[in-house]
Design an enzyme around this catalytic site. Structure first.
Site, PDB file in Angstrom:
ATOM      1  N   GLU A   1      -5.928  -3.462  -5.974  1.00  0.00           N
ATOM      2  CA  GLU A   1      -6.154  -3.984  -4.625  1.00  0.00           C
ATOM      3  C   GLU A   1      -7.342  -4.960  -4.624  1.00  0.00           C
ATOM      4  O   GLU A   1      -8.298  -4.795  -5.389  1.00  0.00           O
ATOM      5  CB  GLU A   1      -6.467  -2.825  -3.662  1.00  0.00           C
ATOM      6  CG  GLU A   1      -5.300  -1.910  -3.370  1.00  0.00           C
ATOM      7  CD  GLU A   1      -4.318  -2.517  -2.380  1.00  0.00           C
ATOM      8  OE1 GLU A   1      -4.324  -3.762  -2.194  1.00  0.00           O
ATOM      9  OE2 GLU A   1      -3.544  -1.750  -1.804  1.00  0.00           O
TER      10      GLU A   1
ATOM     11  N   THR B   1       2.225   3.667   4.929  1.00  0.00           N
ATOM     12  CA  THR B   1       2.574   2.292   5.256  1.00  0.00           C
ATOM     13  C   THR B   1       2.051   1.329   4.191  1.00  0.00           C
ATOM     14  O   THR B   1       1.260   1.692   3.321  1.00  0.00           O
ATOM     15  CB  THR B   1       1.967   1.888   6.608  1.00  0.00           C
ATOM     16  OG1 THR B   1       0.547   2.058   6.532  1.00  0.00           O
ATOM     17  CG2 THR B   1       2.521   2.746   7.725  1.00  0.00           C
TER      18      THR B   1
ATOM     19  N   SER C   1       0.789  -1.239   0.000  1.00  0.00           N
ATOM     20  CA  SER C   1       0.000   0.000   0.000  1.00  0.00           C
ATOM     21  C   SER C   1       0.818   1.284   0.000  1.00  0.00           C
ATOM     22  O   SER C   1       0.236   2.369  -0.051  1.00  0.00           O
ATOM     23  CB  SER C   1      -0.953   0.013   1.201  1.00  0.00           C
ATOM     24  OG  SER C   1      -2.028  -0.881   1.004  1.00  0.00           O
TER      25      SER C   1
END
Length: 316
Positions: free
Chosen positions: A192, A261, A98
């Site tokens: 995703e 992150t 991500s």
């Protein structure tokens, strides 16, 4: 946040390694500086002394972290004021997971500018994927590009990231924007959540710590974006909600961190990339990427925090 005791221990280790690095590997050379004989004993001496002489203090600490956490650790950081670097496995490929969402938001700002960020994107419940805490609340109304960037960067919302991919022409659209920055390394293929189904050794949806840090620097500190767009991206990064236990936890108190992150679905993969502003000095850009060897392994945020502490200690 690093403690005084941890900082003292690292300084002591760095001093010891620096002293070792100054030792001339005499066993590998004759007294006149010529190569020593090729006897077994001299060959063993050459093998053991050369790495010590070539080792920098921070490399020793980062290798020790790999042993401590039984993980692979990739680090690239640069002090943008002095040009000093910390690099460890910085050219090796890792799944980016991500962390790409920070670059994606930068690319959207570049394409649409702040003036176009109020465009409303409609979607349905069929578009929702796992880990979409913000978009799942706005199916009826849709969300603006600005709101989607906020959700993707600050909350790592996966559906938001996919909708932003659509706005850029898919993963290859974002990859194309990175190519314009000079990044010939990062490979983007999936959306995703599939892009985080990474297996060590494969190249799709991967990058290197050096490439990732350079891309982040270009969007946040370079002239790729105009001042207002840079300011908006910086605000999203500084107010990220997912990074308190990683780079933020490793740098000294008073340092301002803007980060993104990322986590993989296996192999203990965990990443963090950041622009860090120490008080009264130039920003430091860092990318810290990690993974472990088995599919069932889980990550430990302390590995990234301690690696960030090494970076901060080295460059401050």
């Amino acid at each position: 946040m690093q403690t005084p005791q941890h900082a003292h221990a690292r300084r002591a280790l760095r001093g010891a390694l620096a002293a070792l690095a100054l030792v001339v590997p005499l066993a590998a050379c004759g007294q006149d500086g010529s190569p020593a004989s090729s006897s077994p004993s001299s060959a063993r001496s050459a093998v053991t002394t050369t790495p010590i002489a070539a080792t920098t203090p921070f490399n020793g600490e980062l290798k020790e972290l790999e042993r401590k956490f039984d993980a692979r650790l990739g680090v690239y950081a640069i002090d943008t004021g002095t040009g000093r670097e910390v690099a460890h496995r910085d050219g090796e490929r890792f799944g980016y997971h991500s962390t790409f969402k920070a670059l994606e938001a930068g690319a959207v700002l570049r394409k649409y500018s702040l003036n176009g960020m109020n465009k409303v994107i409609k979607y349905s419940s069929d578009d929702l994927v796992a880990n979409s805490p913000i978009t799942e609340k706005h199916v009826e109304t849709g969300m603006t590009l600005s709101e989607l960037c906020d959700a993707a960067v600050r909350y790592s919302d996966n559906t938001a990231a996919n909708l932003l991919f659509d706005a850029l022409g898919g993963p290859k659209g974002l990859e194309s924007d990175l190519r314009k920055l000079g990044d010939k390394v990062t490979l983007m293929e999936r959306i995703e959540p599939h892009l985080s189904d990474w297996v060590p050794g494969e190249t799709r949806d991967t990058t290197t710590p050096r490439a990732l840090a350079k891309d982040l620097r270009a969007y946040v500190l370079g002239d790729v974006l105009r001042k207002r767009e840079r300011a908006q991206l910086t605000t999203w990064l500084k107010t990220n909600t997912t990074g308190n236990e990683v780079i933020r936890a490793g740098v000294p108190e008073g340092w301002v961190v803007g980060d993104k992150t990322g986590s993989g679905s296996g192999y203990g993969a965990r990443n963090d990339i950041a622009v860090v502003w120490p008080p009264d000095s130039a920003p430091i850009v860092m990318a810290i990427l990690t993974n472990r060897g088995k599919a069932e392994d889980v990550h430990d945020n302390k590995l990234i925090a301690e690696a960030a502490s090494v970076v901060a200690e080295t460059l401050s």
